[in-house]
Design an enzyme around this catalytic site. Sequence first.
Site, PDB file in Angstrom:
ATOM      1  N   ASP A   1       0.859  -1.182   0.000  1.00 58.17           N
ATOM      2  CA  ASP A   1       0.000   0.000   0.000  1.00 58.17           C
ATOM      3  C   ASP A   1       0.897   1.235   0.000  1.00 58.17           C
ATOM      4  OD1 ASP A   1       0.816  -0.311   2.685  1.00 58.17           O
ATOM      5  OD2 ASP A   1      -0.970   0.706   3.433  1.00 58.17           O
TER       6      ASP A   1
ATOM      7  N   TYR B   1       2.943   4.742   0.810  1.00 57.67           N
ATOM      8  CA  TYR B   1       3.560   5.306   2.010  1.00 57.67           C
ATOM      9  C   TYR B   1       2.534   6.146   2.759  1.00 57.67           C
ATOM     10  CZ  TYR B   1       8.066   4.127  -0.210  1.00 57.67           C
ATOM     11  OH  TYR B   1       9.126   3.488  -0.792  1.00 57.67           O
TER      12      TYR B   1
ATOM     13  N   PHE C   1       6.754   2.051  -4.090  1.00 56.70           N
ATOM     14  CA  PHE C   1       8.127   2.254  -3.621  1.00 56.70           C
ATOM     15  C   PHE C   1       8.713   3.613  -3.996  1.00 56.70           C
ATOM     16  CE2 PHE C   1       7.823  -2.419  -3.715  1.00 56.70           C
ATOM     17  CZ  PHE C   1       8.193  -2.704  -2.412  1.00 56.70           C
TER      18      PHE C   1
ATOM     19  N   HIS D   1      10.810  -9.002   1.464  1.00 55.14           N
ATOM     20  CA  HIS D   1      10.562  -7.580   1.268  1.00 55.14           C
ATOM     21  C   HIS D   1      11.849  -6.800   1.540  1.00 55.14           C
ATOM     22  CE1 HIS D   1       8.774  -3.592   1.901  1.00 55.14           C
ATOM     23  NE2 HIS D   1       7.747  -4.049   1.213  1.00 55.14           N
TER      24      HIS D   1
END
Length: 251
Positions: free
Chosen positions: A89, A91, A102, A215
């Site tokens: 999702d 930031y 990202f 991740h």
Amino acid sequence: MQSNFDFGREGALDLAPMSLATWPPDASSLAADWQPLWQSFALSEQGQSLFARIAERLEAGARIFPPDPLRIFRTLALSEVRVVILGQDPYHGLGQAEGFSFSVPDRIKMPPSLRNIFKEIQRESPGRLPTSGHLGRWVSQGVLLLNTALTVEEGQPACHARWGWEALTEGAISAVAQSVRPVVFMLWGAHAQAKQAFISAVDVDRRHLVLQANHPSPLSALRAPMPFIGCGHFRMANDFLRKTQQTPIDW
């Protein structure tokens, strides 16, 4: 949230708009080949429920990011996708989310996960680390930077997860997987890896490359059994693109 900002280069940063101001979003400028997916979603029960919930939160004064949740679908056509990098999702800090997973706008301090992404790129191809966390240069080369939920509220990570966005973004993953052109899917972390089923369900002849690792968050980037640091994904993606007669990505 002041610490997210870097004012050091060219004067004051324009902080507006940083959050969602109008709802529902104007879909008229979406790339034409994404339009059927969006229209189907917008008319669906999941879409209508999502629209109502976000409208209710805006009415209550919630600050929702990013200002344009559909930006990736405006910027990159389905037919142009060559690599998919899947996030969870947006930031949740002021000024960070910009509609590409990202990615953060120019002159915003890089979040730790993005710093690790750049460290891995440098490890694979030594060179100067980028000073900007804006990844529009990747999108312009055919990299679909997609989150599975497209909105979030300030300071509340994943608060819009399972509100209905997944019906749209899982549909987008399936649509890309139906592409005749071979595509690279980068699935980092358990959340992204859970979406592999939507790829394999349509990629019956296995023409795509699916890469998996932890991740890039500092909490998991070095953890076994699939550490992100050292995964080699950016090199493997470009090797695959060359093998399938496509231009490699300038990471």
